[in-house]
Every structure is written in C-alpha cells, then in structure tokens.
Design an enzyme around this catalytic site. Structure first.
Site, PDB file in Angstrom:
ATOM      1  N   GLU A  66      43.564 -14.087   3.739  1.00  0.00           N
ATOM      2  CA  GLU A  66      42.394 -13.686   3.454  1.00  0.00           C
ATOM      3  C   GLU A  66      42.092 -14.438   2.119  1.00  0.00           C
ATOM      4  O   GLU A  66      41.110 -14.074   0.799  1.00  0.00           O
ATOM      5  CB  GLU A  66      42.309 -12.042   2.586  1.00  0.00           C
ATOM      6  CG  GLU A  66      42.343 -10.794   4.222  1.00  0.00           C
ATOM      7  CD  GLU A  66      40.827 -10.900   4.258  1.00  0.00           C
ATOM      8  OE1 GLU A  66      39.937 -11.007   3.193  1.00  0.00           O
ATOM      9  OE2 GLU A  66      39.943 -10.594   5.916  1.00  0.00           O
ATOM     10  N   ASP A  84      28.658 -12.826   1.005  1.00  0.00           N
ATOM     11  CA  ASP A  84      28.965 -12.438   2.601  1.00  0.00           C
ATOM     12  C   ASP A  84      28.165 -10.763   2.694  1.00  0.00           C
ATOM     13  O   ASP A  84      28.141 -10.695   3.519  1.00  0.00           O
ATOM     14  CB  ASP A  84      30.427 -12.122   3.357  1.00  0.00           C
ATOM     15  CG  ASP A  84      30.961 -11.193   2.247  1.00  0.00           C
ATOM     16  OD1 ASP A  84      30.470 -10.042   1.531  1.00  0.00           O
ATOM     17  OD2 ASP A  84      32.288 -10.492   3.101  1.00  0.00           O
ATOM     18  N   THR A  89      33.942  -8.909  -3.293  1.00  0.00           N
ATOM     19  CA  THR A  89      35.253  -8.134  -2.658  1.00  0.00           C
ATOM     20  C   THR A  89      36.289  -8.424  -3.708  1.00  0.00           C
ATOM     21  O   THR A  89      36.720  -9.056  -4.405  1.00  0.00           O
ATOM     22  CB  THR A  89      35.443  -9.248  -1.604  1.00  0.00           C
ATOM     23  OG1 THR A  89      34.522  -8.995  -0.876  1.00  0.00           O
ATOM     24  CG2 THR A  89      36.791  -8.442  -0.688  1.00  0.00           C
TER      25      THR A  89
END
Length: 281
Positions: A66, A84, A89
């Site tokens: 990640e 995305d 995020t």
C-alpha cells in the site's frame, strides 16, 4: 482499502480468540495419556495471524504493497487521491472518503475526542460517500488529517477500525476454513483491497470462485491447493479493475511464500511488490 458493504463486514466481525482454559487442560490430559501409552508427543498448534508478532508481520506486508514501506506506523499521516475513483485514500489501511470507512474512522475520533480537527468534515464525508468528490474537503482536509495523525487517540481509532472491519473478520473466517497464518494473511489482504460486499470482485465472491476449484482444509481439502485456487481467484478480481491490475502483491509476495511451503509465515521473509524488494528477518 476498499469496503463496498460496511454492514456485511460489521456483521461478520468476531473478536480475536484465545484458547479456552478447559480445552487446554483437556489437551494436556490427552497428551499425558498418549505419552504414558508410548505415543509420540503432540505437536504444538501453529501460531495464528492474531499473535502479536505475526500481526506485526501482516502490517508490514500490507504496508509494502500500500505504501512501499515496511514502516506501517508512519502511514497514520498518509493521505492522497490516487485516482482510483474512491476520493481520498488515507491512513494505515487506505481508508477512503468514497467508500465509507474513512467516515467511520473520523466519526469514531469525534466520539472519543469531540471538537477535534477533523470533526468539522463529518458532514462533507457523509455527502461524498460513494463518490470520488472532494466537495467540502478541499483545500484543508489533507493537512488537517496529517495534523490529527500526530494524536495518539486518532492513531488508536485507525488501529481499531482496521481490526473491526478488516483484520478480525479476515482472521476469523480463515480460521474457520482451517487456514494457517499465510492463508489468514491472504484473506486479510484481499478484504483490505476488495471489501466484503456482494459484488463479483469482493472477498466473498473471490472465496466462492476458489471453492469451485478446491475445498478448504476444514472441508477436507489440501491447504496449498486451496490457497492456490484462492490466489488465482484474487488475481482475476484484481484484473477487473485498472487501479489494481498490477498483481505483484500476489505473484511476487504471497505466492512466493506459498511455493516455499511457508504456511505459518515463518521468518525470514523475502518478497517483492511493484519491483521493490523487502525483507523481514
């Protein structure tokens, strides 16, 4: 990172389990009886992913994929829009503004520490849930997230939501399927990326696809054969989405351990993600 059906995960969660004293006593009695009869001593049960040392390994493995780093605790402050379609995020597990889990982390923080720096964004996070919008979040939300990440209360909120939504359900499900630490990690990493909803690429659907080819150990199947089938299904799911089409976190990480027969995730571990090499001694 992705969670399409938070209610399903919430219902699925189970707290981490410890061995019941009575079972331990019974096992000890059986062992003594077997030894008196001349039988070989029983082998100790394998350590699960919820063991603190194994859990630390799991956090590092996910962080390598990640965040391209083994220092997972440095990721409390991480935040960006990676393009995305899920908005921002952020954090140690990739909580997203567009998938509801970021909202739950910030809400938990507000419950535990009213008036904190992120509390004012709760209305905006509710509005953008399900979209990639930054409406009501820009321009200050990323910097305020980083400020909040210095607070140990917020750090613990991230830890607790990670466990409640992702880690504990994954480990519980894997144990019920008879999987050891590697299989437990495979489930955890899949739920982190795909969530546990009802869509074709969710964790539950990945598991069902794997079961078409192999049975779980709890069903009498071979553990290695089942995990190969699960990872095949996981790769299929990843390739359905451009943002996840690089499957190296499976191909050059999890499959490496599986090919070596390291079902208990014993160290040392060596793997690659996105071409970068990592080692845990």
């Amino acid at each position: 990172m992705v969670h399409e059906d938070r209610e399903t995960a919430a219902l699925a969660r189970l707290s981490r389990r410890s061995l019941v004293a009575a079972l331990g006593a019974a096992a000890a009695g059986a062992l003594i009886g077997a030894q008196r009869a001349g039988a070989a001593p029983a082998v100790a049960a394998a350590t699960g992913l919820d063991d603190p040392a194994k859990k630390e390994i799991a956090m590092k493995l996910v962080s390598s994929a990640e965040n391209s780093s083994l220092d997972w605790k440095a990721q409390y402050k991480y935040i960006e829009d990676i393009g995305d379609g899920r908005g921002y995020t952020a954090g140690i597990i990739g909580f997203c503004s567009g998938t509801g889990d970021m909202l739950e982390v910030v809400q938990l923080y507000a419950d535990r520490k009213p008036g904190n720096v992120l509390a004012r964004y709760l209305p905006a996070l509710r509005r953008v849930d399900g979209s990639d919008s930054h409406s009501g979040l820009d321009p200050d939300f990323p910097e305020d997230w980083r400020r909040a990440a210095r607070d140990t209360v917020f750090q613990q909120c991230q830890n607790d939501e990670r466990d409640r939504v992702y880690f504990d359900p994954a480990v519980s499900r894997a144990k019920s399927d008879g999987l050891r630490a590697l299989g437990q990690f495979c489930y955890y990493d899949a739920i982190v990326m795909h969530g546990d909803g009802d869509d074709p690429t969710s964790f539950g659907s990945i598991r069902k696809r794997a079961l078409r080819s192999a049975g779980t150990p709890a069903q009498g199947g071979d553990e290695t054969a089942y995990l190969n089938a699960f990872l095949d299904a996981r790769v299929w799911a990843m390739k359905q989405e451009e943002a996840h089409s690089d499957t190296s976190r499976v191909d050059t990480e999890q499959r490496v351990f599986l090919r070596k027969g390291n079902l208990d995730l014993r160290t040392p571990l060596d793997w690659k993600v996105y071409g970068d090499s990592y080692h845990i001694g």
